[in-house]
Design a protein around this motif. Structure first.
Motif, PDB file in Angstrom:
ATOM      1  N   TRP A   1      37.829  38.868  30.480  1.00  0.00           N
ATOM      2  CA  TRP A   1      39.092  37.531  31.007  1.00  0.00           C
ATOM      3  C   TRP A   1      39.820  37.753  31.039  1.00  0.00           C
ATOM      4  O   TRP A   1      41.033  36.799  31.970  1.00  0.00           O
ATOM      5  CB  TRP A   1      38.101  36.486  29.811  1.00  0.00           C
ATOM      6  N   LEU A   2      40.832  38.542  30.307  1.00  0.00           N
ATOM      7  CA  LEU A   2      42.088  39.119  30.959  1.00  0.00           C
ATOM      8  C   LEU A   2      42.022  39.661  31.804  1.00  0.00           C
ATOM      9  O   LEU A   2      42.835  39.085  32.744  1.00  0.00           O
ATOM     10  CB  LEU A   2      43.364  39.515  29.324  1.00  0.00           C
ATOM     11  N   LEU A   3      41.512  40.676  32.111  1.00  0.00           N
ATOM     12  CA  LEU A   3      41.472  41.261  33.492  1.00  0.00           C
ATOM     13  C   LEU A   3      41.359  40.614  34.859  1.00  0.00           C
ATOM     14  O   LEU A   3      42.216  40.219  35.763  1.00  0.00           O
ATOM     15  CB  LEU A   3      40.650  42.101  33.569  1.00  0.00           C
ATOM     16  N   LEU A   4      40.128  39.414  34.784  1.00  0.00           N
ATOM     17  CA  LEU A   4      40.316  38.342  35.504  1.00  0.00           C
ATOM     18  C   LEU A   4      41.828  37.834  35.451  1.00  0.00           C
ATOM     19  O   LEU A   4      41.931  37.406  36.475  1.00  0.00           O
ATOM     20  CB  LEU A   4      38.860  37.762  34.870  1.00  0.00           C
ATOM     21  N   ALA A   5      42.301  36.977  34.869  1.00  0.00           N
ATOM     22  CA  ALA A   5      43.202  36.253  35.014  1.00  0.00           C
ATOM     23  C   ALA A   5      44.705  37.467  35.768  1.00  0.00           C
ATOM     24  O   ALA A   5      44.843  36.109  36.091  1.00  0.00           O
ATOM     25  CB  ALA A   5      43.575  35.456  32.916  1.00  0.00           C
ATOM     26  N   LEU A   6      44.651  38.305  34.922  1.00  0.00           N
ATOM     27  CA  LEU A   6      45.648  38.618  35.514  1.00  0.00           C
ATOM     28  C   LEU A   6      44.942  39.630  36.859  1.00  0.00           C
ATOM     29  O   LEU A   6      46.488  38.763  38.221  1.00  0.00           O
ATOM     30  CB  LEU A   6      45.632  40.485  34.700  1.00  0.00           C
ATOM     31  N   VAL A   7      43.937  40.107  37.531  1.00  0.00           N
ATOM     32  CA  VAL A   7      43.866  39.852  39.192  1.00  0.00           C
ATOM     33  C   VAL A   7      44.132  39.204  39.514  1.00  0.00           C
ATOM     34  O   VAL A   7      44.083  38.539  40.675  1.00  0.00           O
ATOM     35  CB  VAL A   7      42.066  40.658  38.778  1.00  0.00           C
ATOM     36  N   ALA A   8      43.419  37.483  38.717  1.00  0.00           N
ATOM     37  CA  ALA A   8      43.895  35.939  39.932  1.00  0.00           C
ATOM     38  C   ALA A   8      44.808  35.875  40.370  1.00  0.00           C
ATOM     39  O   ALA A   8      45.590  35.681  41.102  1.00  0.00           O
ATOM     40  CB  ALA A   8      42.978  35.201  39.050  1.00  0.00           C
TER      41      ALA A   8
ATOM     42  N   ALA B   1      47.497  38.272  39.914  1.00  0.00           N
ATOM     43  CA  ALA B   1      47.936  38.996  41.012  1.00  0.00           C
ATOM     44  C   ALA B   1      47.577  38.896  42.270  1.00  0.00           C
ATOM     45  O   ALA B   1      48.224  39.136  43.432  1.00  0.00           O
ATOM     46  CB  ALA B   1      47.582  40.798  40.369  1.00  0.00           C
ATOM     47  N   SER B   2      46.405  38.681  42.683  1.00  0.00           N
ATOM     48  CA  SER B   2      46.096  38.994  43.670  1.00  0.00           C
ATOM     49  C   SER B   2      46.477  37.369  44.791  1.00  0.00           C
ATOM     50  O   SER B   2      46.769  36.996  45.856  1.00  0.00           O
ATOM     51  CB  SER B   2      44.181  38.494  44.341  1.00  0.00           C
TER      52      SER B   2
ATOM     53  N   ARG C   1      49.912  36.363  44.071  1.00  0.00           N
ATOM     54  CA  ARG C   1      50.814  36.971  44.544  1.00  0.00           C
ATOM     55  C   ARG C   1      51.479  38.032  45.005  1.00  0.00           C
ATOM     56  O   ARG C   1      52.614  38.245  46.031  1.00  0.00           O
ATOM     57  CB  ARG C   1      52.017  36.913  42.805  1.00  0.00           C
ATOM     58  N   ARG C   2      50.538  39.021  45.405  1.00  0.00           N
ATOM     59  CA  ARG C   2      50.504  39.957  45.819  1.00  0.00           C
ATOM     60  C   ARG C   2      49.370  40.194  47.176  1.00  0.00           C
ATOM     61  O   ARG C   2      48.511  39.399  47.435  1.00  0.00           O
ATOM     62  CB  ARG C   2      50.593  41.048  45.609  1.00  0.00           C
ATOM     63  N   THR C   3      49.599  40.660  47.865  1.00  0.00           N
ATOM     64  CA  THR C   3      48.795  40.872  49.356  1.00  0.00           C
ATOM     65  C   THR C   3      47.732  42.396  49.251  1.00  0.00           C
ATOM     66  O   THR C   3      47.656  43.200  50.577  1.00  0.00           O
ATOM     67  CB  THR C   3      49.103  40.854  51.068  1.00  0.00           C
ATOM     68  N   TRP C   4      47.966  43.365  47.845  1.00  0.00           N
ATOM     69  CA  TRP C   4      46.490  43.860  48.285  1.00  0.00           C
ATOM     70  C   TRP C   4      45.520  44.400  48.617  1.00  0.00           C
ATOM     71  O   TRP C   4      44.509  43.134  48.532  1.00  0.00           O
ATOM     72  CB  TRP C   4      46.983  44.779  46.827  1.00  0.00           C
ATOM     73  N   HIS C   5      45.271  45.008  48.771  1.00  0.00           N
ATOM     74  CA  HIS C   5      44.061  45.262  49.167  1.00  0.00           C
ATOM     75  C   HIS C   5      42.991  45.064  47.944  1.00  0.00           C
ATOM     76  O   HIS C   5      43.272  45.278  47.067  1.00  0.00           O
ATOM     77  CB  HIS C   5      43.643  47.338  49.614  1.00  0.00           C
ATOM     78  N   PRO C   6      41.545  44.350  48.537  1.00  0.00           N
ATOM     79  CA  PRO C   6      40.598  44.183  47.397  1.00  0.00           C
ATOM     80  C   PRO C   6      40.309  45.468  46.521  1.00  0.00           C
ATOM     81  O   PRO C   6      39.605  44.895  45.354  1.00  0.00           O
ATOM     82  CB  PRO C   6      39.456  43.020  47.864  1.00  0.00           C
ATOM     83  N   LEU C   7      39.788  46.895  47.119  1.00  0.00           N
ATOM     84  CA  LEU C   7      39.208  47.656  46.651  1.00  0.00           C
ATOM     85  C   LEU C   7      40.881  48.021  45.158  1.00  0.00           C
ATOM     86  O   LEU C   7      40.334  49.196  44.135  1.00  0.00           O
ATOM     87  CB  LEU C   7      39.899  49.487  47.327  1.00  0.00           C
TER      88      LEU C   7
ATOM     89  N   TYR D   1      41.763  46.412  43.187  1.00  0.00           N
ATOM     90  CA  TYR D   1      41.344  45.249  42.354  1.00  0.00           C
ATOM     91  C   TYR D   1      40.425  45.732  41.970  1.00  0.00           C
ATOM     92  O   TYR D   1      39.591  46.144  40.297  1.00  0.00           O
ATOM     93  CB  TYR D   1      41.382  43.719  42.319  1.00  0.00           C
ATOM     94  N   ILE D   2      39.115  46.592  42.522  1.00  0.00           N
ATOM     95  CA  ILE D   2      38.030  47.209  41.680  1.00  0.00           C
ATOM     96  C   ILE D   2      37.779  48.296  41.267  1.00  0.00           C
ATOM     97  O   ILE D   2      37.811  48.615  40.477  1.00  0.00           O
ATOM     98  CB  ILE D   2      37.098  47.481  43.410  1.00  0.00           C
ATOM     99  N   GLY D   3      38.924  49.044  42.005  1.00  0.00           N
ATOM    100  CA  GLY D   3      39.628  50.429  40.928  1.00  0.00           C
ATOM    101  C   GLY D   3      40.214  49.862  39.666  1.00  0.00           C
ATOM    102  O   GLY D   3      39.939  50.733  39.045  1.00  0.00           O
ATOM    103  N   LEU D   4      40.807  49.140  39.068  1.00  0.00           N
ATOM    104  CA  LEU D   4      41.243  49.120  38.387  1.00  0.00           C
ATOM    105  C   LEU D   4      40.317  47.909  36.820  1.00  0.00           C
ATOM    106  O   LEU D   4      40.170  48.450  35.973  1.00  0.00           O
ATOM    107  CB  LEU D   4      42.315  47.807  38.698  1.00  0.00           C
ATOM    108  N   GLY D   5      38.718  47.477  37.756  1.00  0.00           N
ATOM    109  CA  GLY D   5      37.942  47.337  37.205  1.00  0.00           C
ATOM    110  C   GLY D   5      37.542  48.365  36.710  1.00  0.00           C
ATOM    111  O   GLY D   5      36.799  48.294  35.836  1.00  0.00           O
ATOM    112  N   ALA D   6      37.156  49.494  37.421  1.00  0.00           N
ATOM    113  CA  ALA D   6      36.270  50.075  37.131  1.00  0.00           C
ATOM    114  C   ALA D   6      36.381  51.027  36.431  1.00  0.00           C
ATOM    115  O   ALA D   6      35.915  52.005  35.088  1.00  0.00           O
ATOM    116  CB  ALA D   6      36.018  51.135  39.107  1.00  0.00           C
ATOM    117  N   LEU D   7      38.381  51.504  36.299  1.00  0.00           N
ATOM    118  CA  LEU D   7      38.651  51.844  35.291  1.00  0.00           C
ATOM    119  C   LEU D   7      38.692  51.661  34.033  1.00  0.00           C
ATOM    120  O   LEU D   7      38.516  52.566  33.216  1.00  0.00           O
ATOM    121  CB  LEU D   7      40.217  52.081  36.244  1.00  0.00           C
TER     122      LEU D   7
END
Length: 172
Positions: free
Chosen positions: A139-146, A148-149, A151-157, A159-165
């Motif tokens: 849930w913390l990772l979900l909130a951080l990604v929400a 960050a997304s 505030r930033r225009t990073w490619h979704p990959l 975030y997926i990589g962060l979750g996989a890591l």
């Protein structure tokens, strides 16, 4: 008989598919898992994850559900049931709808459907999160990604990589 039952259930679902198949996850779950017992929670969640990982439209989850429940005939039945009725209806009504352009009630419907779709998609995401048995770290990772997304225009990959890591390191 199960193929016919799948077809009928998914025809009904197709008429409330605002936001696509992902928005229907809670209702699909209710029908497929709770009402008929065709799948269990874990299998339903895994099919959704496979559909999201594969390239193509979100309606792939419907095809996978049909396949798991009744093989090729089930896959064809659920996919046709989800796509065909609304496609025909839209084809028949699109010219009529366009003739009402500029009317207040048409604008109100168009504006009202957007929050409905967002709410249904959020409901589906919550269902999948519950079935995946998220811990506090997820849930913390979900909130951080929400955040960050927004505030930033990073490619979704990224975030997926962060979750996989995080998952690969056993943090989740």
């Amino acid at each position: 008989m199960i193929v016919l039952a799948l077809f009928i259930e998914f025809v009904v679902l197709s008429f409330v598919a605002f936001g696509g198949a992902t928005a229907l996850l809670p209702e699909m779950h209710r029908v497929v898992v709770l009402e008929h017992g065709w799948l269990d929670d874990t299998t339903f969640t895994h099919l959704y994850a496979i559909a999201q990982a594969a390239p193509g439209p979100n309606v792939l989850v419907v095809t996978l559900i049909g396949w798991k429940v009744a093989g090729l005939a089930g896959a064809l039945a659920t996919t046709l049931a989800m796509c065909l009725p609304m496609s025909v209806l839209i084809y028949l009504l699109i010219d009529r709808w366009e003739s009402f352009a500029g009317h207040r009630w048409q604008q109100a419907i168009s504006i009202g459907v957007a929050p409905l779709a967002v709410g249904l998609i959020f409901s589906g995401a919550t269902l999948i999160a519950q079935a995946a048995q998220f811990g506090w770290r997820a849930w913390l990772l979900l909130a951080l990604v929400a955040v960050a997304s927004l505030r930033r225009t990073w490619h979704p990959l990224w975030y997926i990589g962060l979750g996989a890591l995080a998952g690969g390191l056993g943090w989740l």
